[in-house]
Design an enzyme around this catalytic site. Structure first.
Site, mmCIF file in Angstrom:
data_model
loop_
_atom_site.group_PDB
_atom_site.id
_atom_site.type_symbol
_atom_site.label_atom_id
_atom_site.label_comp_id
_atom_site.label_asym_id
_atom_site.label_seq_id
_atom_site.Cartn_x
_atom_site.Cartn_y
_atom_site.Cartn_z
ATOM 1 N N CYS A 35 -0.481 4.200 2.302
ATOM 2 C CA CYS A 35 -0.140 3.791 3.774
ATOM 3 C C CYS A 35 1.002 3.849 3.801
ATOM 4 C CB CYS A 35 -1.195 2.205 4.322
ATOM 5 S SG CYS A 35 -2.543 1.956 3.038
ATOM 6 N N ASP A 36 2.229 3.817 2.816
ATOM 7 C CA ASP A 36 3.320 4.034 3.391
ATOM 8 C C ASP A 36 4.701 4.229 3.046
ATOM 9 O OD1 ASP A 36 2.840 2.006 5.271
ATOM 10 O OD2 ASP A 36 2.670 -0.393 3.866
ATOM 11 N N CYS B 290 0.816 -1.158 0.090
ATOM 12 C CA CYS B 290 -0.031 -0.240 -0.111
ATOM 13 C C CYS B 290 0.900 1.232 -0.298
ATOM 14 C CB CYS B 290 -1.162 -0.203 1.173
ATOM 15 S SG CYS B 290 -2.007 1.354 0.879
#
Length: 377
Positions: free
Chosen positions: A187-188, A184
């Site tokens: 997300c990261d 992701c």
């Protein structure tokens, strides 16, 4: 696994609401359901390859984009809020994240999930450490079959079992998950471990292009390599043009990952293989993002509710979490193949609890009057 054809062995007690799943959607649903006096029971699952207690977010390190959790001395707050008998499950404090001599970092996945779990417990949610293996949604009362113990029945069910990212299946990939391997980018991608480094995105569909574009547009982005196993992408023409014309994206055609390389702490490269001539080479990168799809955790339902061609549960009403079965609702990534974010999952968990509560009111299954129940806000 197949749907049950009989519920004759179910326990006599009929629960108002049972929640299946323990990620952001499940715990949010539990918090709202408990505050509405639905006395919810949540099945949090057991450790399995496809699904673990606390959901896929438990695999994530720092979460910088969950509203309300700016970087700070998170650990002190978590330890004060979460019951001491669960402190063993808390991850290590990230190294090198200090300010004024105190830990200073964004909340980690396990920490956020333990906080949600604690909040649900505080309001009276009953948590069961078991898996639901099959269901029978054929009657007005829904029957669920745990892996251990007797069947249970409920007037309403909230399915929040999530979806798991598909990975390449390499041992080296498993070794470096959360150490430079992610599924992701949103997300990261902005985390310090990836920041301003050359990165690789694996995949040739729309999701892969979206991931690559997101990374390429970050401030200070280095080269983003898009690794496509064939000589063409599966992505739509618009998305292909976006990747081809982006100055920070370099497409490597006919390329697959043979091994993830690193120093056992972080990823520092990939060994790539040419699918045409079989030759290999090494590519220096600071991380790899796998974008080859997700698999929703719906096999245990065995078609008991309507799903799309990829196995995601279908919502049957606009802006509602209703499924094709009355009294059964779906929340989070198990029904969301587009956003797949912790905060959107939590939002639909709230929605599912409200939908379940209103369903019960309409069917006169709640106790007391609506004025006697706590506020749902």
């Amino acid at each position: 696994m197949s749907s049950a054809s009989s519920n004759g062995n179910a326990q006599n007690k009929i629960e108002k609401t049972i929640i299946i799943g323990s990620g952001p959607a499940g715990w949010s649903a539990a918090i709202y359901a408990a505050r509405a006096n639905l006395d919810p029971v949540l099945y949090e699952g057991t450790v399995k390859p496809e699904m673990i207690p606390l959901g896929q977010l438990a695999y994530t390190t720092e979460i910088e984009n969950f509203a309300g959790f700016p970087a700070g001395n998170i650990r002190a707050f978590v330890e004060s809020a979460v019951d001491k008998d669960r402190h063993w499950n808390l991850p290590m404090v990230p190294e090198g994240h200090e300010k004024d001599g105190q830990p200073h970092y964004a909340v980690q996945g396990v920490e956020l999930m333990e906080l949600m779990k604690q909040q649900a417990i505080n309001f009276g949610t009953r948590v069961v450490g078991d898996d639901i293996e099959r269901v029978d949604f054929s009657g007005d009362v829904h029957t669920l079959y745990p892996a251990s113990g007797e069947p249970v029945q409920a007037r309403t069910v909230i399915i929040a079992t999530g979806a798991r990212a598909n990975y390449l299946g390499l041992p080296s990939e498993e070794l470096y998950k959360n150490k430079g391997v992610s599924a992701c980018a949103v997300c990261d991608g902005a985390l310090p471990v990836y920041r301003s480094k050359p990165l690789a995105v694996v995949g040739g569909g729309d999701s892969a292009v979206e991931e690559a574009t997101y990374l390429a547009n970050l401030k200070g982005a280095d080269t983003i390599y898009l690794l496509v196993r064939r000589d063409q992408m599966r992505a739509s023409k618009v998305m292909q043009d976006r990747a081809i014309n982006h100055p920070n994206i370099e497409i490597l055609w006919n390329t697959v990952v043979e091994e993830v390389l690193g120093d056992e702490k972080l990823v520092n490269g990939l060994r790539l293989k040419d699918t045409v001539d079989g030759s290999t080479r090494e590519l220096k990168v600071g991380g790899m993002f796998v974008a080859i799809g997700h698999t929703p955790n719906t096999a245990f339902l065995d078609g008991a509710v309507e799903m799309n061609s990829e196995g995601y549960i279908q919502w049957t009403k606009s802006f509602r979490t209703n499924t094709s079965v009355d009294g059964v609702f779906a929340a989070g990534d198990v029904a969301d193949d587009y956003y797949r974010q912790a905060i959107t999952s939590a939002g639909t968990g709230c929605m599912a609890a409200l939908d379940a509560e209103r369903f019960l009111v309409e069917h006169e299954e709640t106790t007391g009057t609506s004025e006697a129940r706590p506020s749902l806000t």
